[in-house]
Design a protein around this motif. Structure first.
Motif, PDB file in Angstrom:
ATOM      1  N   ASN A 120      10.488  -3.727   2.838  1.00 17.21           N
ATOM      2  CA  ASN A 120      10.303  -2.468   2.138  1.00 17.21           C
ATOM      3  C   ASN A 120       9.333  -2.578   0.962  1.00 17.21           C
ATOM      4  O   ASN A 120       9.056  -1.582   0.301  1.00 17.21           O
ATOM      5  CB  ASN A 120      11.655  -1.964   1.615  1.00 17.21           C
ATOM      6  CG  ASN A 120      12.632  -1.669   2.747  1.00 17.21           C
ATOM      7  OD1 ASN A 120      12.230  -1.199   3.813  1.00 17.21           O
ATOM      8  ND2 ASN A 120      13.909  -1.962   2.528  1.00 17.21           N
ATOM      9  N   GLN A 121       8.857  -3.781   0.704  1.00 21.17           N
ATOM     10  CA  GLN A 121       7.917  -4.010  -0.382  1.00 21.17           C
ATOM     11  C   GLN A 121       6.545  -4.380   0.174  1.00 21.17           C
ATOM     12  O   GLN A 121       6.422  -4.970   1.255  1.00 21.17           O
ATOM     13  CB  GLN A 121       8.417  -5.128  -1.302  1.00 21.17           C
ATOM     14  CG  GLN A 121       9.662  -4.765  -2.097  1.00 21.17           C
ATOM     15  CD  GLN A 121       9.357  -3.798  -3.225  1.00 21.17           C
ATOM     16  OE1 GLN A 121       8.371  -3.931  -3.941  1.00 21.17           O
ATOM     17  NE2 GLN A 121      10.232  -2.810  -3.394  1.00 21.17           N
ATOM     18  N   ALA A 122       5.500  -4.037  -0.581  1.00 23.01           N
ATOM     19  CA  ALA A 122       4.134  -4.266  -0.108  1.00 23.01           C
ATOM     20  C   ALA A 122       3.702  -5.717  -0.236  1.00 23.01           C
ATOM     21  O   ALA A 122       2.696  -6.113   0.366  1.00 23.01           O
ATOM     22  CB  ALA A 122       3.162  -3.376  -0.891  1.00 23.01           C
ATOM     23  N   TYR A 123       4.446  -6.512  -0.984  1.00 19.87           N
ATOM     24  CA  TYR A 123       4.028  -7.900  -1.220  1.00 19.87           C
ATOM     25  C   TYR A 123       3.884  -8.676   0.088  1.00 19.87           C
ATOM     26  O   TYR A 123       2.918  -9.419   0.267  1.00 19.87           O
ATOM     27  CB  TYR A 123       5.047  -8.600  -2.129  1.00 19.87           C
ATOM     28  CG  TYR A 123       4.750 -10.055  -2.370  1.00 19.87           C
ATOM     29  CD1 TYR A 123       3.817 -10.441  -3.326  1.00 19.87           C
ATOM     30  CD2 TYR A 123       5.390 -11.057  -1.622  1.00 19.87           C
ATOM     31  CE1 TYR A 123       3.536 -11.782  -3.547  1.00 19.87           C
ATOM     32  CE2 TYR A 123       5.113 -12.396  -1.836  1.00 19.87           C
ATOM     33  CZ  TYR A 123       4.187 -12.749  -2.791  1.00 19.87           C
ATOM     34  OH  TYR A 123       3.903 -14.077  -2.999  1.00 19.87           O
ATOM     35  N   LEU A 124       4.817  -8.495   1.013  1.00 22.26           N
ATOM     36  CA  LEU A 124       4.778  -9.219   2.281  1.00 22.26           C
ATOM     37  C   LEU A 124       3.508  -8.909   3.061  1.00 22.26           C
ATOM     38  O   LEU A 124       2.811  -9.817   3.539  1.00 22.26           O
ATOM     39  CB  LEU A 124       6.014  -8.868   3.106  1.00 22.26           C
ATOM     40  CG  LEU A 124       6.057  -9.425   4.535  1.00 22.26           C
ATOM     41  CD1 LEU A 124       6.061 -10.949   4.507  1.00 22.26           C
ATOM     42  CD2 LEU A 124       7.268  -8.879   5.279  1.00 22.26           C
ATOM     43  N   TYR A 125       3.170  -7.638   3.195  1.00 25.47           N
ATOM     44  CA  TYR A 125       2.038  -7.227   4.017  1.00 25.47           C
ATOM     45  C   TYR A 125       0.702  -7.574   3.352  1.00 25.47           C
ATOM     46  O   TYR A 125      -0.239  -8.009   4.032  1.00 25.47           O
ATOM     47  CB  TYR A 125       2.128  -5.729   4.287  1.00 25.47           C
ATOM     48  CG  TYR A 125       3.472  -5.324   4.840  1.00 25.47           C
ATOM     49  CD1 TYR A 125       3.841  -5.641   6.144  1.00 25.47           C
ATOM     50  CD2 TYR A 125       4.398  -4.655   4.037  1.00 25.47           C
ATOM     51  CE1 TYR A 125       5.084  -5.292   6.645  1.00 25.47           C
ATOM     52  CE2 TYR A 125       5.639  -4.297   4.524  1.00 25.47           C
ATOM     53  CZ  TYR A 125       5.982  -4.620   5.825  1.00 25.47           C
ATOM     54  OH  TYR A 125       7.219  -4.285   6.316  1.00 25.47           O
ATOM     55  N   LEU A 126       0.631  -7.404   2.043  1.00 21.56           N
ATOM     56  CA  LEU A 126      -0.597  -7.772   1.336  1.00 21.56           C
ATOM     57  C   LEU A 126      -0.820  -9.280   1.374  1.00 21.56           C
ATOM     58  O   LEU A 126      -1.962  -9.740   1.477  1.00 21.56           O
ATOM     59  CB  LEU A 126      -0.533  -7.284  -0.115  1.00 21.56           C
ATOM     60  CG  LEU A 126      -0.592  -5.765  -0.308  1.00 21.56           C
ATOM     61  CD1 LEU A 126      -0.402  -5.398  -1.772  1.00 21.56           C
ATOM     62  CD2 LEU A 126      -1.920  -5.217   0.205  1.00 21.56           C
ATOM     63  N   THR A 127       0.256 -10.051   1.321  1.00 19.41           N
ATOM     64  CA  THR A 127       0.122 -11.499   1.393  1.00 19.41           C
ATOM     65  C   THR A 127      -0.390 -11.935   2.762  1.00 19.41           C
ATOM     66  O   THR A 127      -1.222 -12.849   2.859  1.00 19.41           O
ATOM     67  CB  THR A 127       1.481 -12.175   1.112  1.00 19.41           C
ATOM     68  OG1 THR A 127       1.919 -11.821  -0.207  1.00 19.41           O
ATOM     69  CG2 THR A 127       1.365 -13.687   1.208  1.00 19.41           C
ATOM     70  N   ILE A 128       0.064 -11.276   3.823  1.00 19.62           N
ATOM     71  CA  ILE A 128      -0.412 -11.611   5.169  1.00 19.62           C
ATOM     72  C   ILE A 128      -1.906 -11.314   5.299  1.00 19.62           C
ATOM     73  O   ILE A 128      -2.689 -12.145   5.787  1.00 19.62           O
ATOM     74  CB  ILE A 128       0.391 -10.829   6.222  1.00 19.62           C
ATOM     75  CG1 ILE A 128       1.846 -11.305   6.244  1.00 19.62           C
ATOM     76  CG2 ILE A 128      -0.243 -10.988   7.609  1.00 19.62           C
ATOM     77  CD1 ILE A 128       2.749 -10.500   7.151  1.00 19.62           C
ATOM     78  N   ILE A 129      -2.317 -10.123   4.844  1.00 11.31           N
ATOM     79  CA  ILE A 129      -3.736  -9.759   4.919  1.00 11.31           C
ATOM     80  C   ILE A 129      -4.575 -10.718   4.075  1.00 11.31           C
ATOM     81  O   ILE A 129      -5.632 -11.199   4.505  1.00 11.31           O
ATOM     82  CB  ILE A 129      -3.938  -8.302   4.451  1.00 11.31           C
ATOM     83  CG1 ILE A 129      -3.183  -7.350   5.378  1.00 11.31           C
ATOM     84  CG2 ILE A 129      -5.417  -7.955   4.409  1.00 11.31           C
ATOM     85  CD1 ILE A 129      -3.201  -5.911   4.906  1.00 11.31           C
TER      86      ILE A 129
END
Length: 421
Positions: free
Chosen positions: A168-177
């Motif tokens: 539910n947080q953007a940290y995971l997705y931004l870290t992957i990108i």
């Protein structure tokens, strides 16, 4: 209430930060006073400046944790800038893209497990290869500020928190990108080094690669591991992990500042006869100008190679020179840089015959066999470089040529040795 950093850790971080900044500023100052080769030292100054940026931003994040996201964003943007400038410095050392293509013409980078190219055919070391390497670095430089802006937006909306791997947080997705983009940039830098390491050998590139990859690569993965340790319970929480990461970087920057003194010594340029220093202010202004990055970005991501920019190494009043061509040909200052590099090219570069341009719009080498043999022996020491023909009888790949001949006369008179050049 957030995690309070012990005063002794802040004291140690302050001493390391002050020492790192002092050493880096002194190092930059000496380069600017001996700014005899602007095309090289412009990139070196930008690389060295990473130490003050990293150290200061990390220390401010340590003492002002509520604003750490803004300080960390500045540090991460400069991280991308360092990778681009290091690749540009390596290209400048070997005389530019034209010199690389000229030296490695007809060779390929054979498949390797270490380079993760074992499932691909041999990679031709041509203009396309150099362009892909630069694109790999530039995409990170362009994407990183965009990711920082997106991060700040999500942070303002309460959807971003460092170390929070919740879906539910953007940290995971931004870290992957970020990881994909970051790894691509470093991989492009590695491929370029493996292809050109024999050409770069006179410039002692190994310690430089080590210091750049240690600071940029290890600090990033160090942060990821610290946050994973917090999630696993080895560290109390994400806030403590973030502060621990900032403290470590402050200490590491002092080590990096010392490493830069040996990896990029100013004495290599002190007293050089290649060009005179333009003064402290002029040298600093030249290093801070971003015109090279602008032109490079426009060209590398253009749909064609039209108006390829060959940079003037002296950066005089004439500025950059543009040639409407889709091939990489070393001319003017770029050829001068090739001639200066006698360790790798020998003393017979004047024997290279450039191809003539016919009225039909095609261009072919008049005597490809005239390339000096010294070019052949030194470059082929790497076990990953293969010359399929083992000779220079293989014609150049002319599929990239797209020259505008509308302003040329039908017949061009031949040059004679008595005419001035």
């Amino acid at each position: 209430m957030g995690y309070l950093v012990p005063i002794y850790l802040i004291s140690v971080a302050f001493i390391c930060t002050a020492g790192a900044i002092a050493l880096a500023i002194l190092h930059i100052y000496r380069h600017l006073l001996n700014y005899t080769e602007p095309i090289f030292q412009r990139y070196i100054v930008r690389i060295i400046f990473m130490v003050p940026v990293y150290a200061l931003m990390s220390f401010l994040s340590l003492v002002l944790p509520q604003s750490s996201i803004y300080f960390n964003s500045i540090r991460e943007v400069y991280e991308a800038w360092v990778i681009y400038n290091f690749l540009s410095l390596c290209l400048a050392w070997v005389g530019g893209p034209g010199a690389v293509v000229l030296s490695l013409s007809g060779r390929v980078l054979k498949p390797s497990w270490c380079l993760m190219t074992c499932c691909f055919p041999p990679i031709p070391l041509d203009g396309r290869f150099i362009r892909k390497c630069k694109q790999g670095c530039l995409q990170f430089v362009i994407l990183k500020p965009i990711l920082v802006a997106v991060t700040l937006v999500f942070y303002a909306k309460g959807k971003y928190k460092d170390g929070n791997f919740s879906p539910n947080q953007a940290y995971l997705y931004l870290t992957i990108i970020y990881t994909i983009s970051y790894t691509t940039a470093l991989y492009a830098l590695l491929l370029f080094y493996m292809a050109c390491k024999d050409l770069l050998q006179p410039f002692n590139p190994v310690p430089k690669f080590i210091i750049i990859k240690s600071v940029v690569f290890l600090t990033y993965w160090q942060g990821v591991l610290v946050f994973l340790a917090a999630k696993s319970g080895f560290i109390k929480d994400a806030e403590e992990a973030a502060q621990f990461q900032n403290f470590i970087i402050c200490v590491e920057m002092l080590i990096a500042a010392v490493g830069h003194l040996f990896a990029f010594p100013y004495k290599e340029y002190a007293g050089a006869n290649i060009g005179g220093s333009r003064g402290l202010t002029g040298s600093l202004a030249h290093a801070l100008k971003l015109n090279d990055f602008y032109h490079d970005t426009v060209h590398q991501f253009a749909p064609t190679y039209h108006d390829y920019v060959l940079y003037n190494h002296n950066d005089g009043d004439e500025g950059t020179r543009k040639y409407r061509s889709r091939t990489f040909v070393p001319t003017g200052p770029e050829m001068d840089a090739v001639r200066r590099n006698k360790l790798m090219f020998g003393n017979k570069l004047d024997d290279i015959q450039l191809s003539s341009v016919s009225s039909s719009g095609t261009s072919t080498p008049q005597n490809p066999g005239s390339v000096p043999d010294s070019l052949h022996g030194d470059v082929m020491k790497s076990s990953l470089l293969v010359d399929p023909s083992n000779s220079y009888t293989v014609p150049y790949d002319m599929s990239l040529i797209d020259m505008d001949l509308s302003n040329y006369p039908p017949k061009v008179p031949a040059a004679t040795e008595t005419e001035p050049r």
